[in-house]
Design an enzyme around this catalytic site. Structure first.
Site, PDB file in Angstrom:
ATOM      1  CB  THR A   1      71.315  32.211  31.366  1.00 40.51           C
ATOM      2  OG1 THR A   1      72.355  33.180  31.254  1.00 40.51           O
ATOM      3  CG2 THR A   1      70.627  32.425  32.708  1.00 40.51           C
ATOM      4  CG  ASP A   2      76.733  32.631  30.945  1.00 37.83           C
ATOM      5  OD1 ASP A   2      75.736  33.392  30.953  1.00 37.83           O
ATOM      6  OD2 ASP A   2      77.748  32.867  30.262  1.00 37.83           O
ATOM      7  CD  GLU A   3      73.045  37.225  32.259  1.00 35.69           C
ATOM      8  OE1 GLU A   3      72.660  38.003  33.160  1.00 35.69           O
ATOM      9  OE2 GLU A   3      72.831  37.420  31.055  1.00 35.69           O
TER      10      GLU A   3
ATOM     11  CE  LYS B   1      66.348  30.782  32.141  1.00 36.16           C
ATOM     12  NZ  LYS B   1      65.319  30.037  31.359  1.00 36.16           N
TER      13      LYS B   1
ATOM     14  CG  HIS C   1      77.198  45.360  33.834  1.00 37.51           C
ATOM     15  ND1 HIS C   1      77.529  46.284  32.871  1.00 37.51           N
ATOM     16  CD2 HIS C   1      77.033  44.182  33.167  1.00 37.51           C
ATOM     17  CE1 HIS C   1      77.558  45.701  31.690  1.00 37.51           C
ATOM     18  NE2 HIS C   1      77.273  44.426  31.851  1.00 37.51           N
TER      19      HIS C   1
ATOM     20  CE  LYS D   1      68.571  40.173  25.409  1.00 35.40           C
ATOM     21  NZ  LYS D   1      68.621  38.722  25.401  1.00 35.40           N
TER      22      LYS D   1
ATOM     23  CB  THR E   1      56.085  38.649  25.016  1.00 38.60           C
ATOM     24  OG1 THR E   1      57.361  38.086  24.644  1.00 38.60           O
ATOM     25  CG2 THR E   1      55.387  37.726  26.004  1.00 38.60           C
TER      26      THR E   1
ATOM     27  CE1 TYR F   1      67.033  35.649  31.763  1.00 37.48           C
ATOM     28  CE2 TYR F   1      69.333  36.329  31.896  1.00 37.48           C
ATOM     29  CZ  TYR F   1      68.362  35.486  31.403  1.00 37.48           C
ATOM     30  OH  TYR F   1      68.711  34.482  30.540  1.00 37.48           O
ATOM     31  CB  SER F   2      70.869  36.031  36.717  1.00 32.84           C
ATOM     32  OG  SER F   2      71.088  37.009  37.709  1.00 32.84           O
TER      33      SER F   2
ATOM     34  NE  ARG G   1      78.197  39.722  30.253  1.00 39.02           N
ATOM     35  CZ  ARG G   1      78.731  40.351  31.296  1.00 39.02           C
ATOM     36  NH1 ARG G   1      79.994  40.089  31.648  1.00 39.02           N
ATOM     37  NH2 ARG G   1      78.034  41.210  32.000  1.00 39.02           N
TER      38      ARG G   1
END
Length: 348
Positions: free
Chosen positions: A132-134, A162, A293, A197, A34, A158-159, A222
């Site tokens: 991920t930690d998210e 995941k 956020h 990013k 991608t 996204y989170s 973060r």
């Protein structure tokens, strides 16, 4: 041989390069290519027989089954994912397709492959899922860091995607006995990161004399993990991790976003001064915050340290300096991403 999915992306490519610098065990690298997949990340491996690249989708179960049958890897290391929060807000469907359905198809292929392996190979096989930690949501400013036992509370598409993939991986272990390992990492940074990013975006905008956008008040926190430290941790987990367990991987480097940008500007001031002698910090601009956020992430990686002895080799200052220097030294790579010419490699 190991099979790595998403091995042309940022973390995946770093892992493949790191693996082959520490081992003579071959890598079968499956990547859909991608926008975030870049064969330019792997140019150092061109012509090396221990790296076999295959362009393909983890959601193509027949393809994956054929690769497993033909190459008989002893492990699958699963990086392939859509990972940019802003993109998930604008277009969540791709995240569900890749992160949830793609992981499901990969698990199904792995389950069938694992079931037919003979005794010793079956016992040695591992499915390492990188997350991920998210998935844990947002921490209070004074709250303890995330532990592996914390409940999931994802706040972005996204989170959430995941988190769904993590649950699928866990279920395939509990239901089918698939020997899985899961890692949840904090914010990665380092070479080859796509410049959407924060850190590479700000490096490129600073050098182009453009505004450096910082969401909201910039006080979001973060935990930052240098990508090569992450790769070292993953090697340890794959080698000695306990089947069915989850391991958090963090850099012990909590920073606010504004502190990250200001530190980066100071490094650029020293390594590549502006022509007018002013600080790059003058380019910082605060912009409207993004929806949902999360305020703070932090990782407690004590479980991993106890199990494997791993700890990060870089602190934030040393890792960031190496990262900034890499982007300054690799302008051809940056230019190929900026103008899209890196996509030509995908047609070779």
């Amino acid at each position: 041989m190991i099979l790595v999915t998403g091995g042309a992306g940022f973390i995946g490519a770093n892992f493949v390069l790191d693996w082959l610098s520490h081992s003579d065990e071959s890598v079968l690298n499956l990547d859909k290519l991608t926008y975030a997949g870049n064969l330019g990340n792997l140019l150092a491996l061109r012509g090396r027989p221990e790296h076999l690249f295959v362009r393909g989708d983890i959601g193509d179960r027949a393809l994956v089954a054929n690769l497993l049958r033909s190459h008989r890897p002893r492990a699958i290391v699963h990086f392939a994912a859509e990972s940019h929060v802003d993109r998930s807000i604008d277009g969540p469907e791709d995240f569900i397709r890749t992160n949830v359905l793609g992981t499901f198809q990969l698990l199904e292929a792995a389950r069938a492959y694992h079931a037919q392996l003979p005794g010793q190979e079956r016992d040695a096989f591992r499915f390492l899922h990188i997350s991920t930690d998210e998935v844990y949501g947002s921490l209070e400013d004074d709250g303890p860091p995330f532990r592996e036992t914390d409940r999931y509370a994802p706040n972005s598409p996204y989170s959430a995607s995941k988190a769904a993939s993590d649950h699928l991986v866990r279920a395939y272990h509990a239901t089918y006995g698939l020997p899985v390992l899961t890692t949840n990492c904090s914010n990665n940074y380092g070479p080859f990161q796509f410049p959407e990013k924060l850190i590479p975006l700000c490096i490129e905008r600073a050098l182009a004399n453009q505004p450096l956008p910082v969401y909201g008040d910039g006080r979001q926190v973060r935990d930052w993990l240098y990508v090569k430290d992450h790769c070292a941790a993953l090697r340890q987990v794959l080698a000695t991790g306990k089947v069915g367990e989850v391991y958090n991987i963090g850099g012990n480097s909590e920073r606010t976003n504004i502190d990250v940008v200001q530190t980066l500007c100071g490094m650029l001031d020293a390594l590549h001064p502006r022509a007018d002698g002013k600080s790059y910090g003058m380019q910082v601009r605060f912009v409207a915050d993004r929806p949902g956020h999360d305020r703070r992430y932090a990782i407690d990686a004590d479980k991993l340290a106890r199990a494997t002895g791993w700890e990060p080799a870089e602190n934030f200052d040393t890792g960031l300096r190496k990262t900034v220097q890499w982007y300054l030294d690799n302008r051809a790579w940056v230019g190929s991403v900026a103008d899209g010419s890196y996509r030509r490699l995908h047609r070779l």
